[in-house]
Design an enzyme around this catalytic site. Structure first.
Site, short mmCIF file in Angstrom:
data_model
loop_
_atom_site.label_atom_id
_atom_site.label_comp_id
_atom_site.label_asym_id
_atom_site.label_seq_id
_atom_site.Cartn_x
_atom_site.Cartn_y
_atom_site.Cartn_z
N CYS A 11 0.81 -1.23 0.00
CA CYS A 11 0.00 0.00 0.00
C CYS A 11 0.84 1.28 0.00
O CYS A 11 0.29 2.37 0.04
CB CYS A 11 -0.89 0.01 1.23
SG CYS A 11 0.06 0.17 2.76
N1 PPS Z 1 -4.03 1.58 8.06
C1 PPS Z 1 -2.93 1.23 8.74
N2 PPS Z 1 -2.60 1.84 9.90
C2 PPS Z 1 -1.49 1.50 10.58
N3 PPS Z 1 -0.64 0.51 10.18
C3 PPS Z 1 -0.94 -0.15 9.05
C4 PPS Z 1 -2.07 0.18 8.26
N4 PPS Z 1 -2.09 -0.63 7.18
C5 PPS Z 1 -1.03 -1.45 7.28
N5 PPS Z 1 -0.32 -1.17 8.41
C6 PPS Z 1 0.88 -1.87 8.90
O1 PPS Z 1 1.34 -2.78 7.89
C7 PPS Z 1 1.10 -4.13 8.34
C8 PPS Z 1 0.75 -5.02 7.19
O2 PPS Z 1 -0.51 -4.64 6.68
P1 PPS Z 1 -1.19 -5.36 5.46
O3 PPS Z 1 -0.69 -6.76 5.34
O4 PPS Z 1 -2.64 -5.13 5.59
O5 PPS Z 1 -0.61 -4.66 4.18
S1 PPS Z 1 -0.59 -3.16 3.69
O6 PPS Z 1 0.39 -2.45 4.55
O7 PPS Z 1 -1.95 -2.61 3.81
O8 PPS Z 1 -0.11 -3.22 2.29
C9 PPS Z 1 0.02 -3.99 9.39
O9 PPS Z 1 -0.04 -5.13 10.23
P2 PPS Z 1 -1.27 -5.36 11.27
O10 PPS Z 1 -0.80 -4.74 12.56
O11 PPS Z 1 -1.38 -6.84 11.37
O12 PPS Z 1 -2.49 -4.70 10.74
C10 PPS Z 1 0.51 -2.75 10.09
O13 PPS Z 1 1.67 -2.99 10.85
#
Ligand code: PPS
Length: 276
Positions: free
Chosen positions: A247
């Site tokens: 992202c």
């Molecule tokens: N919106 C938002 N806010 C804060 N942090 C975020 C966000 N999107 C991604 N992350 C961080 O990236 C980790 C991996 O997310 P994803 O596998 O969903 O992928 S992606 O980052 O959206 O591409 C994700 O891991 P998780 O903690 O398991 O959600 C976070 O560490």
């Protein structure tokens, strides 16, 4: 729009030699051991999370580490609310933070706090017309703003090697091009190990998981994994039909920022020419 801020100038806490040594020491360690190391050794530590299963497991582990040490302080959370999440995801951000009594810092795209405002300011379906600018506005800039305003020097992330693509090469501790430390405590775990932990510890999670979703982001870029592709990765429902796998949050900050600012400057110049 200038997005410059002190986060452009984070100072590294470790030399590259120290970083190599730290990664050798933490190689193959349990998530809990990695988290204990982080809490004990890293200053300015936050958890950045979209409350995916991995982040929830890390949050639960951090809470248990605090309890075993009789500490009341929990690592604060950063949630980047893109304004395009599923309502269940936004609700979970609040219930999880409340459940663990963790300080939650929610950041939205610059200058807007609703989806309608986002569309009015930046255009309809920006993710279709200009994906890089969309990623910059909903994730990259808000994260940089959070790091600057909160004095963040290091973040715990929910990325794991078994998620594949770019993540297959992850290290436990990384220092990005800004000097921001990124710690990936569940790096060595599979999806099943994470889900087993969540179930065993009774950690509340996104109800969409029970509908078959495995990785959840924005509504417009999240789909159910294709059931005919049983061995497709857990993130196969993200950006379906595109080669995109990230992202922007974990991409090179300076490149994302430069691309966005150049695009803005180009658009402003065209607007001036159009008026002349
Ligand atoms: N919106 C938002 N806010 C804060 N942090 C975020 C966000 N999107 C991604 N992350 C961080 O990236 C980790 C991996 O997310 P994803 O596998 O969903 O992928 S992606 O980052 O959206 O591409 C994700 O891991 P998780 O903690 O398991 O959600 C976070 O560490």
């Amino acid at each position: 729009m200038s997005q410059a801020g002190p986060s452009d100038d984070l100072r590294p806490q470790f030399t590259s030699e120290e970083l190599q040594k730290i990664n050798a020491e933490l190689d193959g360690k349990s998530p809990q051991d990695i988290l204990r190391w982080a809490v004990d050794n890293v200053r300015g530590l936050y958890q950045t999370t979209a409350f995916g299963l991995t982040g929830l497991a890390a949050l639960d582990m951090l809470s248990k580490i605090s309890l075993e040490r009789n500490e009341t302080h929990l690592v604060p959370l950063i949630f980047l609310d893109t304004l395009h999440h599923f309502p269940q995801s936004v609700e979970l951000s609040q219930t999880a933070a409340d459940n663990y009594l963790a300080p939650l810092h929610t950041y939205t795209p610059p200058g807007v706090s609703t989806q309608a405002e986002f569309t009015a300011k930046y255009g309809d379906k920006l993710w279709e017309s200009d994906e890089a600018s969309y990623d910059y506005l909903v994730k990259v800039e808000p994260a940089a703003r959070a790091y600057a305003e909160l004095g963040v020097k290091a973040v715990i992330t929910g990325r794991r090697r078994s998620q594949g693509a770019d993540r297959a090469e992850l290290r436990v501790v990384e220092v990005d091009e800004r000097g921001l430390i990124k710690i990936n405590p569940l790096i060595f775990w599979s999806f099943k190990e994470v889900k087993d932990y969540i179930d065993k510890e009774g950690v509340p999670y996104n109800p969409l998981l029970d509908q078959g979703y495995r990785s959840i982001g924005d509504v417009h870029s999240t789909a159910l994994p294709d059931p005919s592709q049983a061995d497709a990765g857990e993130r196969s429902g993200r950006w379906q039909g595109k080669s995109k796998t990230e992202c922007g949050l974990h991409s090179n900050y300076f490149e994302m920022k430069q691309r966005f600012e150049q695009k803005q400057a180009g658009e402003e110049a065209s607007a001036v020419e159009g008026k002349a």
